[in-house]
Design a protein around this motif. Structure first.
Motif: not given
Length: 426
Positions: A30, A33-34, A153-154, A157-158, A160-161
């Motif tokens: 995890s 992507v952070a 990944a995807i 990422t979603w 976190l944003s």
């Protein structure tokens, strides 16, 4: 009732075990992507950020033998429950960490919990499925577990944003809690008892178990199989793949990401094929590994010797062939399983499982040192020729691994023929 794989209960236990391993890989990956968010949140440098990955790999490798001993003593169910609890708690701690020391200690325990999952699931597979199905179920376990890296990944990422740092990591910790409950309700070590205990081992017993496991040439053969085929894809996927493709080969960032994605799917695709091969021809398991090792080394030779940047098609071939190394490394577990009694199966699996991660740590460090050595001080970034030197460090590890595989397959075959002549034949 039975399915094409085994009894319904066996499949249910396996599904829960794989789900636990899947989430462990997700939580392990995890941070990939952070990275930028972590650098900003904890106000750390790039070298401090890379420490997260190095620490997790180191802890994972060092924990494998102790975890194997724990599985042999307390059974896979108890150890799996403990690992899931540690992993979920550590991920929750990481969700609210606001300084580097706190975050680093949280990732340390993520590594501890992560290290306690895979060996347990493999032990459950060998306990609940007939011997002819174990190679396939082992490969499927590895393949499905690695999907956690893709999920990290995807979706991560979603998350976190959309949700922010704390809520995103709390959500992943919540997945672990759900699976903790599922493990309590579903997983059993055997059909007769929920948890199986092995004999109590003092220091003398632990030393004897380790000695007997390591003494068997089959365990050593499995160790060197895992050592030789695991590290190339691991180092590309976790750390050096993106810089190598972008700075070393002149690819765009999008092309580099596509190549790494292709490698993940190659790892998944070759698992069932190798399971079929070693089930059909178990005597030639080491031959399969040697062929894969030679293919990886040959493809790297062509890429590194290519004048200028290699064509995209050649790099696709490279990541596909490197992807073969993931399932090939798992053949080592099958060799260890058939070379040791159930009483020390966990110990043997732990010894073998640490091999590839030790090799990956060695290679990652060598690449960094060689890149710094071959890059002039007045050059920004790393020149392609520096990557050629750095990636060539793999040949040292392949050479060592191939020599040891050839050495211990001769000894292992001789011992198997001596102990079980009716079972093992050419």
């Amino acid at each position: 009732m039975t399915s094409m794989f085994g009894t319904r209960q066996a499949v249910a236990i396996w599904v829960v075990g794989v789900a636990v391993y899947f989430v462990a890989v997700l939580q392990r990956s995890s941070l990939a992507v952070a990275g930028l968010l972590a650098a900003e949140r904890f106000e750390i440098s790039a070298s401090q950020l890379s420490t997260f990955v190095v620490l997790q790999l180191l802890v994972y490798a060092l924990m494998q033998v102790p975890v194997g001993l724990l599985v042999d003593r307390f059974g896979p169910r108890r150890v799996l429950l403990t690992g899931t609890l540690i992993l979920s708690t550590a991920q929750l701690s990481f969700a609210f960490a606001d300084d580097y020391t706190w975050a680093l200690s949280s990732r340390f325990f993520v590594g501890v919990g992560d290290a306690m999952t895979f060996v347990c699931v493999l032990r459950l597979v060998s306990s609940w499925f007939p011997a002819r199905r174990v190679p396939l179920m082992t490969q499927l376990t590895g393949v499905l577990g690695q999907l956690g890296a893709v999920t990290a990944a995807i979706p991560m990422t979603w998350a976190l944003s959309t949700w922010g740092w704390s809520r995103a990591y709390t959500a992943t910790a919540g997945l672990g809690v759900v699976l903790l409950v599922a493990t309590v309700l579903v997983v059993r070590d055997s059909a007769t008892v929920r948890s199986v205990s092995g004999p109590m081992l003092g220091l003398a017993g632990i030393r004897r178990n380790l000695r007997d496991s390591w003494e068997h040439p089959g365990t050593r053969l499995g160790f060197w199989m895992h050592f030789s085929t695991h590290f190339s894809a691991t180092v590309l996927g976790l750390l050096w793949g993106y810089p190598f493709f972008v700075e070393g080969q002149g690819m765009s960032s999008g092309a580099a990401g596509l190549l790494l994605t292709i490698m993940v799917f190659a790892i998944m695709a070759f698992g069932p094929l190798f399971a079929w091969l070693i089930t059909r021809w178990p005597w030639h398991r080491s031959t399969v590994v040697l062929v894969v090792l030679a293919s990886i080394a040959t493809t790297w030779t062509v890429v590194l010797a290519w004048p200028g940047g290699a064509p995209f098609a050649l790099l696709v071939l490279l990541v596909v062939v490197c992807g073969m190394g993931g399932p090939a490394s798992m053949i080592g577990f099958d060799v260890g399983r058939t070379s040791n009694p159930d009483s020390r199966a966990g110990t043997a699996t732990g010894i073998i499982n640490q091999a590839g991660f030790i090799a990956s740590l060695i290679l990652a460090g060598l690449i960094g040192l060689i890149l710094d050595w071959r890059t002039p001080d007045d050059v920004q970034g790393y020149p392609p020729e520096a990557f050629t030197w750095a990636m060539s460090a793999q040949f040292l590890l392949w050479g060592l691994g191939a020599a040891q595989i050839y050495r211990y397959r001769r000894k292992g075959r001789a011992r198997l023929l001596r102990e079980e002549p009716n079972r093992w034949s050419r």
